[in-house]
Design an enzyme around this catalytic site. Sequence first.
Site, PDB file in Angstrom:
ATOM      1  CG  ASP A   5      45.506 -21.472  -3.583  1.00  0.00           C
ATOM      2  OD1 ASP A   5      44.741 -20.505  -3.589  1.00  0.00           O
ATOM      3  OD2 ASP A   5      45.949 -21.960  -2.246  1.00  0.00           O
ATOM      4  NE  ARG A  35      44.988 -13.578   2.146  1.00  0.00           N
ATOM      5  CZ  ARG A  35      44.304 -14.419   3.066  1.00  0.00           C
ATOM      6  NH1 ARG A  35      43.472 -13.705   3.842  1.00  0.00           N
ATOM      7  NH2 ARG A  35      44.375 -15.837   3.084  1.00  0.00           N
ATOM      8  CB  CYS A  43      44.041  -9.383   0.305  1.00  0.00           C
ATOM      9  SG  CYS A  43      43.311 -10.895  -0.581  1.00  0.00           S
ATOM     10  CE  LYS A 102      50.680 -19.704   0.942  1.00  0.00           C
ATOM     11  NZ  LYS A 102      49.653 -18.654   1.707  1.00  0.00           N
ATOM     12  CG  ASN A 103      47.806 -22.516   1.906  1.00  0.00           C
ATOM     13  OD1 ASN A 103      48.223 -21.224   2.316  1.00  0.00           O
ATOM     14  ND2 ASN A 103      46.795 -22.476   1.029  1.00  0.00           N
TER      15      ASN A 103
END
Length: 417
Positions: A306, A92, A116, A22-23
């Site tokens: 993470d 975000r 967030c 994803k990142n």
Amino acid sequence: MSRFVVKGGKKLFGEIEVQGAKNSALPILSAAVLTRGENIFYNCPRLTDVDACLRILRYLGCDAKVQNGAVLINSDGLCESEIPDSLMREMRSSIVFLGAILARTGCAKLSFPGGCELGPRPIDLHLKALRKMGAKISERHGSLVCKAENGLKGARIDLSFPSVGATENIILAAVLAEGTTTIINAAREPEICDLCEYLNSAGAKIYGFGEGEIVIDGVEELYAVSHNIIPDRIVAATLMSAAAVTKGEVTLRGVIRNHLSSVIPVFEETGCRIRVNEGDLSISAPERLRAMPLVRTMPYPGFPTDAQAPLMAAACVCEGTSVFVENIFENRFKHVGELSRLGADINVQGKVAVVNGVKTLYGAPVEAQDLRGAASLITAALAAEGTTEIGGIEYLERGYEDFEIALGSLGADVRKI
Ligand code: UD1
């Protein structure tokens, strides 16, 4: 709102392909704004954050679609430089569009990302760098207006912290800027390297990525290419935790070992046996995990923040006491209260969490409050006796592709309702 219902106690067993990162996907998809022609991205994970990213691209005037499992983006029709608040709020990490839109159009207007679920999420480093490159930025009523009417200029940027997002935004702004940009104390995450590999294959001149100093020589134009997104090291770490808590034996396919070099030793310390053969990583867990060594989250190549929450789920059932120190985000222990509902024994003081391992966790209703926290609760639920119902699955779906199916294929009893 969907929930997961997990019946714990099933050993995970089998092989599984790790999804794309994803990142990596998010900055790379936004980088496509800088290119001419049609890009093809393979191994792009199917996530709600990726969907949000595609919606932003379409709003900007790009052609963005998913075809035969690949993501196709053509930015020739880009005609907007503003991202409306509603789209900014969907993801975000949409701040990563700032550098790309500014570089492509000479102006960018978007709302301030603000706080967030991980606590305050400042973007001062992003803005300071862009100002140094010649952007005029005004911050008014929660929105950012950035202008670089005469184009951006290369500059020397010293980052006081190796921020991943700031490094990405600077790279995106610098690839088409006039002259050379040097980033000192740049982030070294594999996702930064993936972004640079993509941009270089599109015609950019970026040197030194993966090191603390990145040099970018601006070029006139970038051309669309096809690119394969790297595997997700955090999803890999989560699946390793899931295998470990269930005393399982799992092979992850398509991982890059070096990306997990700070994670593997932690599992080895717990007594898990890990073998890596090219892109396959096999983990085989003992009957009872031993406590973990001190886990301190750090910028890459240190232990990833993470992976802290998913690993903590495994620490809950280790024999002995494990200690976690969260050095990256202020508010990243939200899963602790919910893990305690399952019977975990965890004490938090500031950025330190002390986890006293218990023999058994017990199913209970819990509520995820952020993405990695959701992964942590599911991991713990796999080890718990009885049934756990987990709410807040919309967080999970920002980062994990069809996770109930992935876990189910390894023998877990997980239902999405
Ligand atoms: C990215 C990742 C996220 C990961 C994090 C750290 C994406 C989409 N997200 O987030 O999953 O947890 O890296 O590895 O890639 N900071 C400032 N000022 C700034 C920027 C950051 O003070 O201008 C601080 C943040 O508040 C935080 C720390 O620096 O405490 C790390 O943030 P950063 O590396 O920028 O993380 P993100 O890019 O937001």
